[in-house]
Scaffold this motif. Structure first.
Motif, PDB file in Angstrom:
ATOM      1  N   TRP A  63       0.832  -1.203   0.000  1.00  0.00           N
ATOM      2  CA  TRP A  63       0.000   0.000   0.000  1.00  0.00           C
ATOM      3  C   TRP A  63       0.865   1.251   0.000  1.00  0.00           C
ATOM      4  O   TRP A  63       0.567   2.224  -0.700  1.00  0.00           O
ATOM      5  CB  TRP A  63      -0.920  -0.021   1.220  1.00  0.00           C
ATOM      6  CG  TRP A  63      -1.971   1.048   1.198  1.00  0.00           C
ATOM      7  CD1 TRP A  63      -3.227   0.954   0.701  1.00  0.00           C
ATOM      8  CD2 TRP A  63      -1.835   2.388   1.696  1.00  0.00           C
ATOM      9  NE1 TRP A  63      -3.902   2.143   0.846  1.00  0.00           N
ATOM     10  CE2 TRP A  63      -3.061   3.048   1.458  1.00  0.00           C
ATOM     11  CE3 TRP A  63      -0.813   3.093   2.308  1.00  0.00           C
ATOM     12  CZ2 TRP A  63      -3.282   4.372   1.819  1.00  0.00           C
ATOM     13  CZ3 TRP A  63      -1.024   4.410   2.677  1.00  0.00           C
ATOM     14  CH2 TRP A  63      -2.244   5.040   2.437  1.00  0.00           C
ATOM     15  N   LEU A  64       1.944   1.255   0.774  1.00  0.00           N
ATOM     16  CA  LEU A  64       2.823   2.423   0.837  1.00  0.00           C
ATOM     17  C   LEU A  64       3.517   2.673  -0.500  1.00  0.00           C
ATOM     18  O   LEU A  64       3.730   3.818  -0.906  1.00  0.00           O
ATOM     19  CB  LEU A  64       3.863   2.230   1.945  1.00  0.00           C
ATOM     20  CG  LEU A  64       3.323   2.246   3.385  1.00  0.00           C
ATOM     21  CD1 LEU A  64       4.433   1.864   4.366  1.00  0.00           C
ATOM     22  CD2 LEU A  64       2.751   3.603   3.726  1.00  0.00           C
ATOM     23  N   ILE A  65       3.855   1.584  -1.216  1.00  0.00           N
ATOM     24  CA  ILE A  65       4.492   1.729  -2.530  1.00  0.00           C
ATOM     25  C   ILE A  65       3.506   2.318  -3.539  1.00  0.00           C
ATOM     26  O   ILE A  65       3.871   3.169  -4.369  1.00  0.00           O
ATOM     27  CB  ILE A  65       5.018   0.364  -3.018  1.00  0.00           C
ATOM     28  CG1 ILE A  65       6.187  -0.091  -2.119  1.00  0.00           C
ATOM     29  CG2 ILE A  65       5.480   0.441  -4.471  1.00  0.00           C
ATOM     30  CD1 ILE A  65       6.691  -1.481  -2.453  1.00  0.00           C
ATOM     31  N   ASN A  66       2.241   1.877  -3.453  1.00  0.00           N
ATOM     32  CA  ASN A  66       1.228   2.354  -4.395  1.00  0.00           C
ATOM     33  C   ASN A  66       0.642   3.712  -4.026  1.00  0.00           C
ATOM     34  O   ASN A  66      -0.094   4.308  -4.817  1.00  0.00           O
ATOM     35  CB  ASN A  66       0.088   1.335  -4.494  1.00  0.00           C
ATOM     36  CG  ASN A  66       0.534   0.034  -5.127  1.00  0.00           C
ATOM     37  OD1 ASN A  66       1.390   0.029  -6.003  1.00  0.00           O
ATOM     38  ND2 ASN A  66      -0.026  -1.076  -4.654  1.00  0.00           N
ATOM     39  N   HIS A  67       0.959   4.201  -2.831  1.00  0.00           N
ATOM     40  CA  HIS A  67       0.467   5.513  -2.385  1.00  0.00           C
ATOM     41  C   HIS A  67       1.637   6.333  -1.840  1.00  0.00           C
ATOM     42  O   HIS A  67       1.743   6.562  -0.631  1.00  0.00           O
ATOM     43  CB  HIS A  67      -0.626   5.370  -1.313  1.00  0.00           C
ATOM     44  CG  HIS A  67      -1.826   4.614  -1.770  1.00  0.00           C
ATOM     45  ND1 HIS A  67      -1.864   3.222  -1.830  1.00  0.00           N
ATOM     46  CD2 HIS A  67      -3.061   5.041  -2.191  1.00  0.00           C
ATOM     47  CE1 HIS A  67      -3.046   2.843  -2.256  1.00  0.00           C
ATOM     48  NE2 HIS A  67      -3.787   3.927  -2.493  1.00  0.00           N
ATOM     49  N   PRO A  68       2.544   6.756  -2.717  1.00  0.00           N
ATOM     50  CA  PRO A  68       3.738   7.485  -2.254  1.00  0.00           C
ATOM     51  C   PRO A  68       3.364   8.799  -1.563  1.00  0.00           C
ATOM     52  O   PRO A  68       2.432   9.496  -1.973  1.00  0.00           O
ATOM     53  CB  PRO A  68       4.519   7.737  -3.536  1.00  0.00           C
ATOM     54  CG  PRO A  68       3.517   7.636  -4.641  1.00  0.00           C
ATOM     55  CD  PRO A  68       2.507   6.628  -4.188  1.00  0.00           C
ATOM     56  N   GLY A  69       4.075   9.098  -0.501  1.00  0.00           N
ATOM     57  CA  GLY A  69       3.846  10.332   0.230  1.00  0.00           C
ATOM     58  C   GLY A  69       2.725  10.258   1.247  1.00  0.00           C
ATOM     59  O   GLY A  69       2.454  11.238   1.942  1.00  0.00           O
ATOM     60  N   ARG A  70       2.076   9.113   1.377  1.00  0.00           N
ATOM     61  CA  ARG A  70       0.994   8.968   2.345  1.00  0.00           C
ATOM     62  C   ARG A  70       1.389   7.962   3.423  1.00  0.00           C
ATOM     63  O   ARG A  70       2.317   7.157   3.225  1.00  0.00           O
ATOM     64  CB  ARG A  70      -0.285   8.493   1.652  1.00  0.00           C
ATOM     65  CG  ARG A  70      -0.879   9.488   0.665  1.00  0.00           C
ATOM     66  CD  ARG A  70      -2.141   8.934   0.041  1.00  0.00           C
ATOM     67  NE  ARG A  70      -3.154   8.626   1.050  1.00  0.00           N
ATOM     68  CZ  ARG A  70      -4.313   8.022   0.779  1.00  0.00           C
ATOM     69  NH1 ARG A  70      -4.596   7.674  -0.477  1.00  0.00           N
ATOM     70  NH2 ARG A  70      -5.174   7.779   1.726  1.00  0.00           N
ATOM     71  N   CYS A  71       0.712   8.014   4.530  1.00  0.00           N
ATOM     72  CA  CYS A  71       0.966   7.068   5.612  1.00  0.00           C
ATOM     73  C   CYS A  71      -0.326   6.330   5.936  1.00  0.00           C
ATOM     74  O   CYS A  71      -1.429   6.808   5.657  1.00  0.00           O
ATOM     75  CB  CYS A  71       1.506   7.774   6.855  1.00  0.00           C
ATOM     76  SG  CYS A  71       0.396   9.007   7.543  1.00  0.00           S
ATOM     77  N   VAL A  72      -0.188   5.159   6.527  1.00  0.00           N
ATOM     78  CA  VAL A  72      -1.346   4.344   6.883  1.00  0.00           C
ATOM     79  C   VAL A  72      -2.018   4.948   8.105  1.00  0.00           C
ATOM     80  O   VAL A  72      -1.386   5.232   9.119  1.00  0.00           O
ATOM     81  CB  VAL A  72      -0.916   2.896   7.177  1.00  0.00           C
ATOM     82  CG1 VAL A  72      -2.113   2.079   7.654  1.00  0.00           C
ATOM     83  CG2 VAL A  72      -0.310   2.263   5.935  1.00  0.00           C
ATOM     84  N   THR A  73      -3.331   5.153   8.010  1.00  0.00           N
ATOM     85  CA  THR A  73      -4.119   5.647   9.137  1.00  0.00           C
ATOM     86  C   THR A  73      -5.149   4.599   9.521  1.00  0.00           C
ATOM     87  O   THR A  73      -5.233   3.528   8.906  1.00  0.00           O
ATOM     88  CB  THR A  73      -4.834   6.964   8.780  1.00  0.00           C
ATOM     89  OG1 THR A  73      -5.842   6.688   7.781  1.00  0.00           O
ATOM     90  CG2 THR A  73      -3.845   7.984   8.239  1.00  0.00           C
TER      91      THR A  73
END
Length: 302
Positions: free
Chosen positions: A102-112
């Motif tokens: 998920w982090l690779i597919n959503h760069p610049g975001r963090c898991v909430t």
């Protein structure tokens, strides 16, 4: 709960920990799924958490619904609890893999918290298999029942970190009992107990203190105890001196031993409770203590 596994339900407490009330919600769901009856009692094996072992409502509800509660002995869940033995490791591994994707597919975001349900659904479906459940109960010796599932070396006493001992008194006692004999040495500090040679038999005359010395407190524990005593004396001395208004305000502004939040930041009608052993203060919500509990002992002292 968006995209969570089918049949999931959510319960939370403001402290972030499970307590008696939230566990009761889970237990009622457990009754719905297990469907116990007089001719079909159900065994529920639990650990020793306060929410499991100190809830009279839970005990009464289990008794009324033909559920037998069995608690693991302390410090054995890593070997006896099927969840710990076979399920949690693959679940953690799969969750880490899904989070990384998920982090690779959503760069610049963090898991909430809003992504947890979706990420958990993917790895839970991979880990929660019949084979994993059967393996967990078999590896722990619960079912099929096997009292010899653990080798002898796992039953040996744990290694305790200890400081150097002055075991003169122990050696004298052992010598008095005829357990050891002293060999001549060039220095008294080099004198070591030697176990007498005994023919093999089922009985032994060797003192346990010679085979394995008694566990000793580590230096860190002793230092912590001494620091507490020193702080207590300093606090007592300070209380005997006349206090200004600023001193009184600071004296009463204790921090919660669980969340470190100050008493001065408390919300309206937010309950606090003091441990009868360490005398530390905490929110009632953080301690899972019921309102008006008299003999409260915190988790650190229990």
């Amino acid at each position: 709960m968006d995209d969570a596994p089918p049949g999931s339900f959510a319960v939370y407490h403001e402290s972030g920990w499970i307590n008696k009330e939230t566990f009761l919600v889970w237990f009622k769901k457990f009754l719905e799924h297990s469907n116990p009856g007089p001719k079909k009692p159900v065994l529920l094996i639990i650990d020793g958490h306060n929410s499991h072992t100190k809830s009279l409502e839970l005990a009464n509800l289990a008794w009324a619904n033909n559920v037998v509660l069995l608690c693991f002995p302390p410090h054995t869940t890593h070997r006896l609890q099927p969840l710990d033995v076979s399920f949690m490791a693959p679940l953690s591994t799969f969750y880490e893999q899904e989070t990384r994707k998920w982090l690779i597919n959503h760069p610049g975001r963090c898991v909430t918290i809003y992504q947890v349900g979706k990420l958990f659904k993917a790895d839970f479906s991979r880990a929660a298999t019949v084979q994993t459940a059967v393996k967990g109960f078999g590896k722990t010796g619960i079912y099929p029942f096997n009292r010899d599932v653990f080798p002898e070396y796992l039953l040996a006493p744990s290694e305790t970190t200890e400081k150097p001992l002055d075991n003169t008194s122990e050696l004298k006692q052992a010598s008095y009992n005829g357990d050891v004999e002293h060999q001549p040495s060039t220095s008294s500090s080099e004198t070591m107990p030697t176990i007498e040679t005994q023919p093999f038999s089922s009985t032994f005359n060797i003192s346990p203190a010679v085979v394995m010395s008694f566990p000793r407190e580590t230096e860190s524990i002793i230092k912590r105890v001494n620091d507490k005593r020193r702080d207590k004396k300093a606090k007592k001395k300070k209380m005997e001196e006349p206090m200004t208004s600023s001193d009184e305000e600071q004296e009463s502004d204790d921090a919660c031993i669980f969340c470190n939040d100050l008493y001065s930041n408390s919300k309206d009608r937010e309950g606090w409770i003091q441990c009868n052993r360490c005398r530390g203060w905490s929110h009632e919500a953080c301690s899972n203590a019921g309102g008006g509990e008299v003999n409260f002992i915190c988790d650190y002292c229990n």
